[in-house]
Design a protein around this motif. Structure first.
Motif, PDB file in Angstrom:
ATOM      1  N   UNK A 162      41.353  37.426 -16.956  1.00  0.00           N
ATOM      2  CA  UNK A 162      40.812  36.239 -17.626  1.00  0.00           C
ATOM      3  C   UNK A 162      41.873  35.700 -18.572  1.00  0.00           C
ATOM      4  N   UNK A 163      42.422  34.548 -18.264  1.00  0.00           N
ATOM      5  CA  UNK A 163      43.403  33.906 -19.138  1.00  0.00           C
ATOM      6  C   UNK A 163      42.646  32.929 -20.025  1.00  0.00           C
ATOM      7  N   UNK A 164      42.407  33.351 -21.256  1.00  0.00           N
ATOM      8  CA  UNK A 164      41.490  32.681 -22.158  1.00  0.00           C
ATOM      9  C   UNK A 164      40.264  33.556 -22.297  1.00  0.00           C
ATOM     10  N   UNK A 197      42.325  40.868  -8.221  1.00  0.00           N
ATOM     11  CA  UNK A 197      41.591  40.223  -7.134  1.00  0.00           C
ATOM     12  C   UNK A 197      41.192  38.802  -7.493  1.00  0.00           C
ATOM     13  N   UNK A 198      41.015  38.546  -8.779  1.00  0.00           N
ATOM     14  CA  UNK A 198      40.638  37.215  -9.272  1.00  0.00           C
ATOM     15  C   UNK A 198      41.429  36.941 -10.546  1.00  0.00           C
ATOM     16  N   UNK A 199      41.994  35.735 -10.643  1.00  0.00           N
ATOM     17  CA  UNK A 199      42.633  35.264 -11.866  1.00  0.00           C
ATOM     18  C   UNK A 199      41.946  33.963 -12.265  1.00  0.00           C
ATOM     19  N   UNK A 200      41.405  33.940 -13.481  1.00  0.00           N
ATOM     20  CA  UNK A 200      40.702  32.761 -13.989  1.00  0.00           C
ATOM     21  C   UNK A 200      41.424  32.266 -15.220  1.00  0.00           C
ATOM     22  N   UNK A 201      41.756  30.984 -15.250  1.00  0.00           N
ATOM     23  CA  UNK A 201      42.374  30.399 -16.429  1.00  0.00           C
ATOM     24  C   UNK A 201      41.434  29.363 -17.045  1.00  0.00           C
ATOM     25  N   UNK A 202      41.130  29.588 -18.306  1.00  0.00           N
ATOM     26  CA  UNK A 202      40.207  28.726 -19.046  1.00  0.00           C
ATOM     27  C   UNK A 202      40.669  28.752 -20.499  1.00  0.00           C
ATOM     28  N   UNK A 203      41.774  28.075 -20.768  1.00  0.00           N
ATOM     29  CA  UNK A 203      42.452  28.177 -22.055  1.00  0.00           C
ATOM     30  C   UNK A 203      42.500  26.810 -22.729  1.00  0.00           C
ATOM     31  N   UNK A 204      42.097  26.784 -23.996  1.00  0.00           N
ATOM     32  CA  UNK A 204      42.187  25.564 -24.784  1.00  0.00           C
ATOM     33  C   UNK A 204      42.672  25.899 -26.183  1.00  0.00           C
ATOM     34  N   UNK A 205      43.565  25.073 -26.695  1.00  0.00           N
ATOM     35  CA  UNK A 205      44.040  25.177 -28.067  1.00  0.00           C
ATOM     36  C   UNK A 205      43.974  23.778 -28.659  1.00  0.00           C
ATOM     37  N   UNK A 206      43.232  23.640 -29.757  1.00  0.00           N
ATOM     38  CA  UNK A 206      43.013  22.320 -30.343  1.00  0.00           C
ATOM     39  C   UNK A 206      42.463  21.347 -29.298  1.00  0.00           C
ATOM     40  N   UNK A 207      41.521  21.845 -28.492  1.00  0.00           N
ATOM     41  CA  UNK A 207      40.773  21.046 -27.509  1.00  0.00           C
ATOM     42  C   UNK A 207      41.581  20.666 -26.273  1.00  0.00           C
TER      43      UNK A 207
END
Length: 318
Positions: free
Chosen positions: A97-99, A179-189
């Motif tokens: 999980x990236x974020x 097996x799964x890479x998820x990116x859900x990253x926010x900085x200052x929106x």
């Protein structure tokens, strides 16, 4: 995104505090100077032990401590569908999980796929502190859900949270280790530019097993220019890809969340389409020739011309 009814609660940290993603200092919603708390939790009026995590007033995660299988936000539900279809039911997965945020999807995987090994990268210490203190992972409900999914066996797996930049973590993991890479990253929106490029996507592909799935949350609106370039970047790396969003968002009528999914193998498009149709707010899946048309004329984002996601309009989360 649409969520349950929420009310501003007691939990927040001021702009001088800890870390975005897991933690807080227990002050009320405003800091000493009267400014809104940078990281705060809102209680969900419809679910007694559920919370919305906000950073700078923008919703980041919805977490139900009593029911980790509950995914309130539409785009998170889409990511949940992809996780469900990534392997046979209840089979353990290795998920990056990236974020981190409230670790909503990590909790979901732990409850539905006991024995899974997960790593979450969270760069904001204030968020990490709030989650650690107020939304701890070691919950009886999570353990009970894991046991039910495992047929009564104790096979909870492990969730590791690493306080670091998402790309730095991604580039350090072993080849083919997830097996799964998820990116859900926010900085200052906004999603930072170094997490939107083709090179970043290639690093994600390197971290995946041959049949692994990559998925990214993209925030955009109006002409969807950023989303088109993000999808072009993903397609420059992966052989198979699709885009999922609400029809109104695809028509450029509002700002919101799109999910791009990709893999080196064929994606479970038919099964995913059926799940999307059954959601409370059905999304549309775009692939094949329709996706060709969506990205036509849009070049992939690269590190050389890095592009952050656009800022949401002031009324996006009103």
């Amino acid at each position: 995104m649409t969520g349950g009814r929420v009310v501003r609660d007691r939990s927040g940290t001021g702009s001088g505090g800890g870390h975005g993603g897991d933690g807080g200092d227990g002050r009320d919603g405003d800091d000493e100077a009267g400014a809104p708390a940078r990281v705060e939790l809102l209680g969900d009026l419809d679910r007694p032990r559920a919370w919305m995590l906000l950073v700078g007033g923008i919703p980041q995660s919805h977490v139900d401590l009593d029911d980790p299988r509950h995914l309130e936000l539409e785009y998170v539900r889409v990511l949940g569908h992809l996780i469900d279809l990534a392997a046979p039911a209840a089979a353990p997965l290795r998920v990056l999980h990236l974020g981190g945020g409230g670790l909503t999807l990590a909790r979901y995987v732990a409850a539905t796929r006991p024995g899974s090994t997960q790593l979450a990268a969270e760069s904001d210490p204030e968020v990490a502190g709030m989650v650690r203190q107020r939304l701890p992972l070691d919950q009886p409900a999570r353990r009970q859900a894991a046991r039910r999914a495992a047929g009564g066996r104790v096979a909870e797996g492990r969730i590791t949270v690493r306080l670091a930049d998402a790309r730095a973590v991604l580039e350090q993991v072993p080849l083919g280790s997830f097996d799964v890479v998820i990116t859900d990253v926010f900085a200052a929106a906004q999603t930072p530019a170094h997490l939107t490029s083709a090179e970043f996507t290639a690093a994600a592909a390197r971290a995946l097993a041959p049949a692994g799935i990559f998925a990214a949350n993209i925030a955009d609106g109006a002409l969807l220019a950023h989303a088109r370039r993000r999808v072009a970047a993903v397609r420059s790396v992966f052989r198979h890809a699709c885009l999922i969003a609400e029809p109104a968002l695809l028509r450029g009528r509002r700002f919101g969340n799109l999910v791009v999914a990709a893999s080196g193998r064929e994606l479970p498009v038919a099964a995913l389409t059926r799940r999307l149709a059954a959601d409370p707010f059905p999304s549309r899946l775009v692939d094949g020739a329709d996706l060709d048309r969506f990205v036509a004329g849009s070049g992939p984002i690269t590190d050389a011309d890095g592009e952050s996601s656009p800022l949401p309009p002031p009324d996006a989360f009103a």
